[in-house]
Design a protein around this motif. Structure first.
Motif, PDB file in Angstrom:
ATOM      1  N   SER A   3      -3.149  34.016  53.768  1.00  0.00           N
ATOM      2  CA  SER A   3      -3.075  34.128  52.316  1.00  0.00           C
ATOM      3  C   SER A   3      -1.884  33.370  51.762  1.00  0.00           C
ATOM      4  O   SER A   3      -1.617  33.430  50.576  1.00  0.00           O
ATOM      5  CB  SER A   3      -2.984  35.598  51.899  1.00  0.00           C
ATOM      6  N   HIS A   4      -1.148  32.682  52.631  1.00  0.00           N
ATOM      7  CA  HIS A   4       0.066  32.005  52.186  1.00  0.00           C
ATOM      8  C   HIS A   4      -0.067  30.505  52.435  1.00  0.00           C
ATOM      9  O   HIS A   4      -0.049  30.051  53.576  1.00  0.00           O
ATOM     10  CB  HIS A   4       1.293  32.558  52.932  1.00  0.00           C
ATOM     11  N   ALA A   5      -0.244  29.756  51.390  1.00  0.00           N
ATOM     12  CA  ALA A   5      -0.325  28.302  51.502  1.00  0.00           C
ATOM     13  C   ALA A   5       1.054  27.707  51.255  1.00  0.00           C
ATOM     14  O   ALA A   5       1.911  28.327  50.628  1.00  0.00           O
ATOM     15  CB  ALA A   5      -1.315  27.768  50.473  1.00  0.00           C
ATOM     16  N   PRO A   6       1.297  26.490  51.760  1.00  0.00           N
ATOM     17  CA  PRO A   6       2.580  25.828  51.471  1.00  0.00           C
ATOM     18  C   PRO A   6       2.777  25.687  49.973  1.00  0.00           C
ATOM     19  O   PRO A   6       1.800  25.600  49.213  1.00  0.00           O
ATOM     20  CB  PRO A   6       2.416  24.462  52.148  1.00  0.00           C
ATOM     21  N   PRO A   7       4.016  25.679  49.519  1.00  0.00           N
ATOM     22  CA  PRO A   7       4.285  25.537  48.084  1.00  0.00           C
ATOM     23  C   PRO A   7       3.577  24.315  47.519  1.00  0.00           C
ATOM     24  O   PRO A   7       3.577  23.238  48.112  1.00  0.00           O
ATOM     25  CB  PRO A   7       5.807  25.392  48.031  1.00  0.00           C
ATOM     26  N   TRP A  48      -1.165  40.129  44.594  1.00  0.00           N
ATOM     27  CA  TRP A  48       0.030  39.459  44.096  1.00  0.00           C
ATOM     28  C   TRP A  48       0.166  39.725  42.596  1.00  0.00           C
ATOM     29  O   TRP A  48      -0.841  40.011  41.925  1.00  0.00           O
ATOM     30  CB  TRP A  48      -0.074  37.940  44.248  1.00  0.00           C
ATOM     31  N   PRO A  49       1.369  39.599  42.044  1.00  0.00           N
ATOM     32  CA  PRO A  49       1.487  39.550  40.581  1.00  0.00           C
ATOM     33  C   PRO A  49       0.602  38.433  40.026  1.00  0.00           C
ATOM     34  O   PRO A  49       0.417  37.391  40.686  1.00  0.00           O
ATOM     35  CB  PRO A  49       2.972  39.250  40.365  1.00  0.00           C
ATOM     36  N   ILE A  50       0.044  38.645  38.854  1.00  0.00           N
ATOM     37  CA  ILE A  50      -0.951  37.712  38.331  1.00  0.00           C
ATOM     38  C   ILE A  50      -0.431  36.278  38.280  1.00  0.00           C
ATOM     39  O   ILE A  50      -1.127  35.335  38.705  1.00  0.00           O
ATOM     40  CB  ILE A  50      -1.435  38.179  36.938  1.00  0.00           C
ATOM     41  N   GLU A  51       0.769  36.083  37.786  1.00  0.00           N
ATOM     42  CA  GLU A  51       1.288  34.718  37.679  1.00  0.00           C
ATOM     43  C   GLU A  51       1.443  34.085  39.057  1.00  0.00           C
ATOM     44  O   GLU A  51       1.171  32.883  39.239  1.00  0.00           O
ATOM     45  CB  GLU A  51       2.627  34.719  36.929  1.00  0.00           C
ATOM     46  N   GLU A  52       1.873  34.854  40.024  1.00  0.00           N
ATOM     47  CA  GLU A  52       1.991  34.327  41.386  1.00  0.00           C
ATOM     48  C   GLU A  52       0.615  33.991  41.953  1.00  0.00           C
ATOM     49  O   GLU A  52       0.440  32.961  42.637  1.00  0.00           O
ATOM     50  CB  GLU A  52       2.708  35.334  42.280  1.00  0.00           C
ATOM     51  N   ALA A  53      -0.363  34.862  41.684  1.00  0.00           N
ATOM     52  CA  ALA A  53      -1.724  34.614  42.168  1.00  0.00           C
ATOM     53  C   ALA A  53      -2.264  33.287  41.628  1.00  0.00           C
ATOM     54  O   ALA A  53      -2.932  32.532  42.348  1.00  0.00           O
ATOM     55  CB  ALA A  53      -2.638  35.760  41.767  1.00  0.00           C
ATOM     56  N   ARG A  54      -1.972  32.995  40.371  1.00  0.00           N
ATOM     57  CA  ARG A  54      -2.458  31.743  39.776  1.00  0.00           C
ATOM     58  C   ARG A  54      -1.836  30.525  40.443  1.00  0.00           C
ATOM     59  O   ARG A  54      -2.442  29.442  40.441  1.00  0.00           O
ATOM     60  CB  ARG A  54      -2.166  31.753  38.275  1.00  0.00           C
ATOM     61  N   ARG A  55      -0.642  30.691  41.000  1.00  0.00           N
ATOM     62  CA  ARG A  55      -0.032  29.584  41.742  1.00  0.00           C
ATOM     63  C   ARG A  55      -0.573  29.488  43.166  1.00  0.00           C
ATOM     64  O   ARG A  55      -0.689  28.395  43.719  1.00  0.00           O
ATOM     65  CB  ARG A  55       1.496  29.768  41.798  1.00  0.00           C
ATOM     66  N   ARG A  56      -0.892  30.622  43.732  1.00  0.00           N
ATOM     67  CA  ARG A  56      -1.273  30.652  45.145  1.00  0.00           C
ATOM     68  C   ARG A  56      -2.703  30.180  45.388  1.00  0.00           C
ATOM     69  O   ARG A  56      -3.009  29.630  46.459  1.00  0.00           O
ATOM     70  CB  ARG A  56      -1.129  32.072  45.700  1.00  0.00           C
ATOM     71  N   VAL A  57      -3.604  30.469  44.428  1.00  0.00           N
ATOM     72  CA  VAL A  57      -5.017  30.173  44.682  1.00  0.00           C
ATOM     73  C   VAL A  57      -5.606  29.335  43.559  1.00  0.00           C
ATOM     74  O   VAL A  57      -5.151  29.382  42.404  1.00  0.00           O
ATOM     75  CB  VAL A  57      -5.846  31.467  44.861  1.00  0.00           C
TER      76      VAL A  57
END
Length: 454
Positions: A3-7, A48-57
């Motif tokens: 669930s963790h992609a590179p930045p 994840w927090p919503i804003e973090e989720a939008r960055r992650r996926v």
């Protein structure tokens, strides 16, 4: 699934669900405000927090649920789904009168694979509509149930009916064991169907059958679900016939343990409690059925404080009379307080755990479902808490357990597949179910009237 992609490299996923609250139901993890989970290939990612989720996926679809809570799908750990067609057939009677004079004669007259399949379809529609995504079923014609379950896309533990007298499914206990083996071979690799032995109760299963059950359990490596200590009368009869309480008899037969699911358990003395705790036996509490049949009160808080895992089930619609786990949650929480005399007993979040994480653990599925955890199967529901009966929402778990009704379940997914969308069942013809139920009711009524006339 990672669930963790590179930045800067978001993961491609099928669906991102953003919610006002997420209740992961993982031990020690609190309710999360403004969080999201993702679904991909039938598995969960996050939360994840919503804003973090939008960055992650990077999601092909986003579902924004601004006044909903997300939580694991409910686990109905004990049911007789085919008996939905007997809802209201014989009410307001004690257990043994209900069984011997009404239910068993009705089953002899009406139950066949089509009846069980029809009743199971009706039950599944009711359960999916009210937030259940996994159920344990113990009833006749399990082959027919398995086919319905596979079509409906709901997760199931199928407990094969084992009893010492002939039934429409098997001529005797040994035949039932052989038919169980055949079902195991057929569904061994099915993603949604688990098999279990379902011996009816200690008073309908003799010592020789218990020995054969133990041998079959060792050979097939299946859990066992059984009605145990449902009433005081059952315990008294066991003492009179065997000189020991039924739970002691099961212990001496070598059956108790982490893969034994004892249903009801309204009668618990100190010795019983020690056996349940030391063997790690699972207890499945069915509060509304026990109340309606005046069977007794499961001492839930006493069991939990002793370290016994307690799950929640509705029992069948013939004795409940619904399969609504939201309603069952409220009954369980309130009854625990009344029975223990402690208003702090079974708080809302722990009642929810009984119906999710603890239910999954009881069925041996705790490493796959019952929590919103990264890598778990995507069995989850969304509930809309913006309603006059649940506002204001100070604590989402409290709103769900003490104030919500099941019509507020808006969405459900099983293994990532949508089963309920905006309150509408997927792949279910409610009008056809209604016609079928009315036809079956008329057939049962005609037979009953014919019998009375004779």
């Amino acid at each position: 699934m990672p669930s963790h992609a590179p930045p800067g490299t978001p993961l491609d996923v099928e669906l991102l669900i953003e919610a006002r609250w997420v209740l992961p139901m993982s031990e020690g993890l609190p309710t999360l405000d403004d969080h999201a989970v993702a679904i991909d290939a039938g598995r969960l990612l996050g939360p994840w927090p919503i804003e973090e989720a939008r960055r992650r996926v990077r999601a092909r679809r986003v579902l924004a649920l601004g006044h909903h809570a997300l939580l694991p799908g409910l686990v109905n750990a004990h049911n007789h789904a085919g008996m939905s067609l007997m809802r209201g057939f014989a009410d307001d009677l004690p257990l043994m009168t209900w069984l011997n004079e009404h239910i068993w004669p009705a089953e002899a007259a009406h139950v066949n694979p089509r009846f069980v399949a029809d009743g199971t379809r009706l039950a599944i529609a009711e359960m999916l509509r009210s937030g259940t995504t996994t159920f344990a079923d113990m009833y006749l014609a399990p082959e027919a149930v398995a086919e319905v379950v596979a079509q409906a896309g709901i997760r199931t533990q199928l407990c094969t009916p084992l009893i010492d007298f002939p039934t429409p499914w098997a001529a005797d206990f040994g035949t039932g064991l052989e038919r169980t083996r055949a079902l195991v071979e057929r569904y061994r690799d099915h993603p949604l169907i688990e098999l279990a032995f379902g011996p009816h109760a200690p008073y309908t299963v003799g010592d020789d059958s218990l020995r054969r059950l133990l041998e079959a359990r060792e050979r097939l490596d299946l859990p066992v679900q059984m009605h145990v200590h449902e009433t005081a009368d059952e315990v008294e009869q066991g003492l009179a016939k065997h000189g020991k309480r039924p739970l002691q008899r099961l212990f001496e037969a070598g059956l108790l343990g982490e893969r034994f699911q004892a249903v009801h358990v309204t009668q618990v003395d100190d010795t019983d409690l020690a056996m349940l705790r030391e063997t790690g036996t699972q207890v499945i509490h069915c509060p509304q059925s026990n109340l309606k049949l005046a069977s007794g009160f499961c001492p839930v808080e006493r069991l939990r404080r002793a370290g016994v895992n307690v799950a929640l089930g509705t029992d069948g619609a013939a004795s409940n009379n619904d399969l609504d786990m939201i309603d069952e949650l409220r009954s369980a929480a309130l009854l625990a307080k009344g029975v223990s005399g402690d208003a702090a007993a079974l708080p809302a979040i722990e009642a929810l755990a009984m119906a999710t994480r603890d239910g999954a653990h009881a069925l041996g599925l705790g490493d796959r479902i019952g929590q919103l955890r990264d890598g778990f199967e995507a069995d989850l529901i969304a509930v809309d808490l913006q309603a006059v009966n649940t506002l204001p929402v100070h604590h989402p778990a409290s709103a769900i357990v003490y104030a919500m009704n099941s019509r507020q379940v808006s969405h459900s997914w099983v293994a990532g597949r949508p089963r309920l969308v905006d309150g509408i069942l997927c792949d279910s013809d409610v009008e056809a179910l209604t016609r079928m139920a009315m036809e079956q009711q008329r057939a049962m009524a005609a037979t009953s009237q014919s019998g009375e006339a004779q």
